[in-house]
Design a protein around this motif. Structure first.
Motif, short mmCIF file in Angstrom:
data_model
loop_
_atom_site.label_atom_id
_atom_site.label_comp_id
_atom_site.label_asym_id
_atom_site.label_seq_id
_atom_site.Cartn_x
_atom_site.Cartn_y
_atom_site.Cartn_z
N PRO A 219 32.49 16.69 27.48
CA PRO A 219 33.04 17.65 28.45
C PRO A 219 31.98 18.38 29.26
N LEU A 220 30.82 18.67 28.65
CA LEU A 220 29.77 19.33 29.41
C LEU A 220 29.21 18.43 30.50
N LEU A 221 29.07 17.14 30.21
CA LEU A 221 28.62 16.21 31.24
C LEU A 221 29.63 16.13 32.39
N GLY B 67 30.36 11.18 30.83
CA GLY B 67 31.00 12.24 30.07
C GLY B 67 32.44 11.94 29.74
N ALA B 68 33.17 11.36 30.70
CA ALA B 68 34.56 10.99 30.42
C ALA B 68 34.64 9.91 29.35
N ALA B 69 33.72 8.95 29.38
CA ALA B 69 33.71 7.90 28.35
C ALA B 69 33.40 8.48 26.97
N LEU B 70 32.45 9.42 26.90
CA LEU B 70 32.11 10.03 25.61
C LEU B 70 33.20 10.98 25.11
N THR B 71 34.00 11.50 26.01
CA THR B 71 35.06 12.43 25.62
C THR B 71 36.25 11.71 25.00
N MET B 72 36.45 10.44 25.34
CA MET B 72 37.66 9.74 24.90
C MET B 72 37.85 9.71 23.39
#
Length: 417
Positions: free
Chosen positions: A185-187, A225-230
């Motif tokens: 989310p921070l990214l 960031g969206a990929a890591l948030t999933m």
């Protein structure tokens, strides 16, 4: 020998034949695409487009060769384990034959690459009177340096051999990135803030060359960031649903969603990136017909979507033994087969729906600064973005249908011997 049942051996031979044919087809198709990219980047008699686009598009194509080769070998091995019912001997045999598997994959990919080179040459000679769009797509009339062809004939088999050798090691126990949950989310917030600060849709002029790299870096931060948030989003959703579940099948589905977040991290992350890119281009791209300048980005999205769909299906098959163990537990406490199947299907569908909604939201947020002439990153035409969306969503739906068939057929209760 006369009393042995030859059907398992016959079925294994069919699976191996299908795997070899699929590997050759993947290598041949990738070779044709890469040759077309190289020929299109440097057409004869006139200056070509920048080489950086085709080169960057070649990276996901080669990655797709590696992923699809690994998926084919892994699915074949899982099929043998499931048919034999003795995972340890098959596992040990696969470890001993790793070099043989890599050699077979390299030979198959080499044959497919040679066939791809020949098919590209034949298509250029046969389609000389084709429409201009087809001639431009296949780079008819352009020449590819022999060094590039030799490099492809070496690179494609090498990548296939390495992927096949890695696939025999089995699933990784560290599929979830070891990053804190707040990094994703921070990214996303940092990337969006950079996009909104750099781009001003009210300006009629375009961005300067100095701010364009920063804008592209911000967009990349949003996608990563969206990929890591999933995975963390899926875990949070499963835990929250389990705390409020009022029925047996909803509780089972929520627990399965929470447990499958690790395995689905990579395919859902890649799907998020692909759909976010095409959503951004669909909302902020130029309202122009499909053009050849869109080929690198469209090819990248197509390769990433194909890898994500293949990995999604493989993860579903990979966790088949764990799902069957859960099925036996449910049946031991009196839960029926419809409850088990409904929970398994919902546990697969809900994370994919969350992934699609997240991708659309991220694409819409990043498309607003790209409105008008102040584009903070290169976008494709809206029609090309529509084709990319149809391709990505179609692959995702196909993977879901195939995975649902595997779940419905594999979740039947098995009696202990």
């Amino acid at each position: 020998m006369s009393g042995a049942d030859p059907s398992p051996l016959r079925e294994a031979s069919r699976v191996d034949a299908a795997r070899v044919l699929a590997g050759a087809a993947v290598a041949g198709t990738a070779t044709i695409v890469l040759l077309s990219l190289l020929a299109w980047a440097r057409p004869a008699g006139r200056p070509g487009p920048a080489l950086i686009g085709p080169v960057l598009a070649a990276v996901p194509v080669l990655a797709a060769v590696a992923v699809l080769t690994a998926v084919a070998n892994r699915l074949a091995e899982l099929y043998r384990i499931d048919r034999a019912g003795r995972a340890l001997p098959v596992r040990m045999a696969a470890d001993r034959g790793r070099g043989l598997v890599a050699t077979e994959a390299a030979t198959t990919a080499l044959a497919g690459a040679i066939a791809g080179v020949q098919a590209h040459l034949v298509s250029r000679s046969v389609l000389g009177s084709a429409p201009p769009g087809i001639r431009h797509l296949l780079a008819i009339g352009a020449t590819v340096p022999w060094t590039a062809s030799v490099t492809l004939l070496v690179a494609v088999p090498a990548i296939a051999a390495l992927a096949a050798a890695c696939a025999t090691r089995g699933p990784s126990t560290r599929s979830l990135p070891l990053v804190p949950p707040y990094v994703g989310p921070l990214l996303v917030l940092a990337g969006l803030l950079g996009q909104y600060l750099i781009a001003d849709p009210g300006r009629p002029e375009r961005l300067s060359h100095g701010t364009l790299p920063a804008a592209v870096l911000g967009y990349g931060a949003v996608l990563v960031g969206a990929a890591l948030t999933m995975p963390w989003l899926v875990t949070w959703l499963g835990a929250g649903w389990a705390a409020r579940a009022g029925r047996v099948w909803t509780l089972c589905a929520a627990r399965r969603i929470e447990a499958s977040a690790r395995g689905l991290a990579l395919p859902l992350g890649l799907t998020t990136i692909a759909l976010a890119v095409v959503t951004t281009s669909r909302l902020a791209g130029d309202h122009t017909p499909v053009r050849m300048a869109d080929a690198p980005l469209f090819l990248t999205v197509a390769a990433v979507s194909l890898c994500a769909a293949a990995m999604l299906f493989t993860v579903v098959v990979e966790y088949g033994s764990a799902r069957r163990e859960t099925s036996r537990t449910l049946h031991s406490i009196g839960a029926g087969t419809p409850v088990d199947r409904r929970a398994a299907l919902v546990a697969l569908t809900v994370p994919v729906l969350v992934c699609v909604l997240t991708s659309v939201a991220v694409g819409a947020l990043t498309a607003w600064p790209a409105q008008g002439d102040a584009n903070p990153f290169p976008t494709v035409s809206t029609r090309t973005a529509a084709l990319g969306t149809a391709w990505a969503v179609g692959l995702l739906v196909t993977a879901l249908i195939a995975a649902a068939v595997v779940i419905v057929r594999g979740e039947r209760p098995r009696r202990r011997a």
